[in-house]
Design a protein around this motif. Structure first.
Motif, short mmCIF file in Angstrom:
data_model
loop_
_atom_site.label_atom_id
_atom_site.label_comp_id
_atom_site.label_asym_id
_atom_site.label_seq_id
_atom_site.Cartn_x
_atom_site.Cartn_y
_atom_site.Cartn_z
N GLU A 11 0.90 -1.18 -0.09
CA GLU A 11 0.00 0.10 0.04
C GLU A 11 0.84 1.20 0.07
O GLU A 11 2.03 1.28 0.60
N TYR A 12 0.36 2.52 -0.61
CA TYR A 12 1.04 3.63 -0.74
C TYR A 12 0.35 4.69 -0.32
O TYR A 12 -0.97 4.68 -0.12
N LYS A 13 1.14 5.65 -0.02
CA LYS A 13 0.43 7.02 0.35
C LYS A 13 0.97 8.28 -0.16
O LYS A 13 2.08 7.90 -0.61
N PHE A 14 0.26 9.12 -0.20
CA PHE A 14 0.86 10.40 -1.01
C PHE A 14 2.02 10.91 -0.48
O PHE A 14 2.26 10.93 0.79
N TYR A 15 3.11 11.14 -1.33
CA TYR A 15 4.37 11.71 -0.82
C TYR A 15 4.52 13.44 -1.01
O TYR A 15 4.81 13.97 -0.17
N THR A 16 4.45 13.59 -2.48
CA THR A 16 4.46 14.94 -2.77
C THR A 16 4.06 15.19 -4.20
O THR A 16 4.02 14.10 -4.85
#
Length: 441
Positions: free
Chosen positions: A63-68
Motif C-alpha cells: 500500500e502507498y500513500k501520497f508523498y509529494t
C-alpha cells in the motif's frame, strides 16, 4: 504466480474524482514508474504535474500513500516554428538513490529535467530579545540574547537541478538511464542522444536516421532503452516493426546496428493497415538482460537476445479486433501506444487493452490473466492456465473471440501505462485519471 483465480487482488486507487464529466484533459495520467526499490512510485500527467507516492509501512501488503506533488513542465511556445509545446509528461525515470534525496528525470516533448526531491526542515525564530514582553521604558535591555532557530516543520521539496533543453528537433518518446548511473539516452522520432547527467548543455548524437530528403522518410524511432547490465548496449524500435541492438563501443555514431530483431510478415496477411499495426509502441529488457519484450497494436512478443530471426513467443492481444481495423483507423484508436513490462523476476509480462482491461501472461504464454482497472470489477478472470493445455491451441483464440463482444468495447477506456514492482508481484496501472494498485496474494 499461482493458478488460483483469486491470486491478484485490488489494493488501492488514487485520484478518483467521481463522474467522468469531472475529469479534465490535464488530469489524465500519461506515465507510471516504480523506483529501483519499489518503495516509491511516480506518475506524470498531461497537465505537466509529477505526483510521488511512498510505501506505507504501517499497512500490511503493498500500500502507498501520497508523498509529494510538483509542477514539472509548463506549456511553452516555439516562436521559430510557431508550435505549441505541451506540458504533458511523456516519461519519468528514477535515478538510483545514493543519499537521502531522490533524483528523477522527467520529460515532455522537448525538454528533459533532473529533479531533486528531498526533505527540507523549516525553522522559525523561537527566542529573541522581544520575547519577554515590552522593552523597559528607558529603552535598555538588561541581557542581550542571540536569536535561536528551532525546527517548525518538515516539508518535501522538489527543485530542478538540471534542465536538458534544445537537443531535440522532434518529439521525445523515450528516456533511459544507463547502468553506469552517469549517463542516459533520450530518443525522438529520428534521433537518439547520449547525455551525461551532470552536463546539461552538451549531448552526443549516437543514432540519426533522418534522410537527406525528408520525402524519403520510411520509418521513425518509437522507443529506446539501455541494457540493464551492459552500459555499452542499447536498443531502439521502429515503426517498421524492427528492434535494433547497438553497441556504443563499435562507433561513435551507432547507425550500424549489432543485431536486428525482425519477424518477416506473411505476404498473404498484408493489407493497408499492415504497416500501422506492425509499428512497435514499446520495448523493454528483462531484468537479467537476456530477453526483450515488444508490443505492437495486435500482439506482444518475447525475444531471446541471442535469436534475431523470430520471437520466442507471440501472444495475440487484440486478435478479435482484426475485422475492426477500418473503424479503429477512422477513430484513430489504431494509433494507440500500449506499453509493456516484465515482472521483477522476468517470469511474467504485462500489457494493456481496452475497456480498462490489462493482461498478465507467464513468459511461456501458457496463462492469461485479464484484470479490469475498474472499481466495479475487481475480479481476476483466468482465460487460460497451464492445467488446461487444450485451451492453448488455436482454439483458445477462437474461444476468446467469441467471448468478447467487439461492439460493446469502450475504446475510450484503455490501459496504456503500467509499471511492475521490481521485487514483488505488485503492479501500478493508470486508467484515465486514476492510479490502481494490484497485488498478488
Amino acid at each position: 504466480m499461482a493458478d488460483s483465480d483469486s491470486g491478484w487482488k485490488f489494493a488501492q486507487c488514487f485520484g478518483d474524482k467521481g463522474e467522468v464529466e469531472d475529469i479534465t484533459e490535464a488530469d489524465i495520467i500519461s506515465t507510471v514508474e516504480f523506483d529501483h526499490t519499489g518503495d516509491y512510485l511516480a506518475t506524470g500527467d498531461k497537465g505537466g504535474r509529477v505526483v510521488l507516492f511512498e510505501r506505507n509501512d504501517g499497512k500490511k501488503g503493498c500500500e502507498y500513500k501520497f508523498y509529494t506533488e510538483f509542477q514539472s513542465h509548463e506549456p511553452e511556445f516555439d516562436y521559430l516554428k510557431s508550435l505549441e509545446i505541451e506540458e504533458k509528461i511523456n516519461k519519468i525515470k528514477w535515478c538510483k538513490r545514493q543519499n537521502a534525496a531522490h533524483f528523477l528525470l522527467s520529460t515532455n516533448d522537448k525538454t528533459i529535467k533532473l529533479w531533486k526531491v528531498f526533505e527540507k526542515s523549516l525553522k522559525v525564530v523561537a527566542e529573541n530579545n522581544l520575547n519577554d514582553g515590552a522593552r523597559p521604558q528607558n529603552g535598555r535591555i538588561q541581557q542581550l540574547k542571540l536569536p535561536k532557530l528551532t525546527h517548525h516543520d518538515t516539508i518535501i521539496a522538489a527543485v530542478p537541478r538540471k534542465v536538458y533543453a534544445n537537443a531535440h528537433a522532434y518529439h521525445i518518446n523515450s528516456i533511459s538511464i544507463n547502468s553506469d548511473g552517469e549517463t542516459y539516452i533520450s530518443a525522438d522520432d529520428l534521433r537518439i542522444n547520449l547525455w551525461n547527467l551532470n552536463i546539461s548543455d552538451q549531448s552526443f548524437n549516437i543514432v540519426d536516421i533522418k534522410p537527406v530528403n525528408m520525402e524519403e522518410l520510411t520509418e521513425v524511432i518509437t522507443a529506446a532503452e539501455f541494457h540493464p547490465l551492459h552500459c555499452n548496449l542499447f536498443m531502439y524500435s521502429s515503426s517498421k516493426g524492427t528492434i535494433k541492438l547497438s553497441d556504443m563501443r563499435a562507433a561513435a555514431l551507432c547507425d550500424q546496428h549489432a543485431k536486428l530483431f525482425e519477424e518477416q510478415e506473411d505476404p498473404a496477411n498484408k493489407s493497408f493497415f499492415s504497416e500501422i499495426i506492425s509499428s512497435i509502441s514499446d520495448v523493454k529488457f528483462s531484468k537479467d538482460g537476456k530477453y526483450i519484450l515488444s508490443r505492437d497494436y495486435l500482439t506482444l512478443k518475447i525475444w531471446d537476445i541471442t535469436m534475431e530471426n523470430r520471437p520466442l513467443k507471440t501472444i495475440n492481444i487484440h486478435d478479435h479486433l482484426r475485422n475492426k481495423l477500418c473503424d479503429l483507423y477512422e477513430n484513430d484508436c489504431i494509433f494507440d501506444k500500449f506499453e509493456c513490462t516484465f515482472s521483477g523476476d522476468g517470469q511474467n509480462v504485462l500489457t494493456g487493452s481496452y475497456n480498462n482491461y490489462f493482461h498478465i501472461y507467464d513468459r511461456e504464454g501458457l496463462s492469461d490473466i485479464a484484470l479490469q482497472a475498474d472499481k466495479s470489477a475487481f475480479k481476476a478472470k483466468r482465460v487460460g492456465s497451464a492445467k488446461n493445455k487444450s485451451m492453448l491451441s488455436r482454439g483458445k483464440t477462437n474461444n476468446r473471440k467469441e467471448e468478447i463482444n467487439v461492439d460493446a468495447i469502450d475504446f475510450n477506456k484503455k490501459i496504456l501505462h503500467a509499471s511492475w514492482h521490481p521485487n514483488e508481484n505488485s503492479i501500478a496501472v493508470a486508467a484515465t485519471n486514476n492510479l490502481f494498485i494490484f497485488t498478488y496474494v
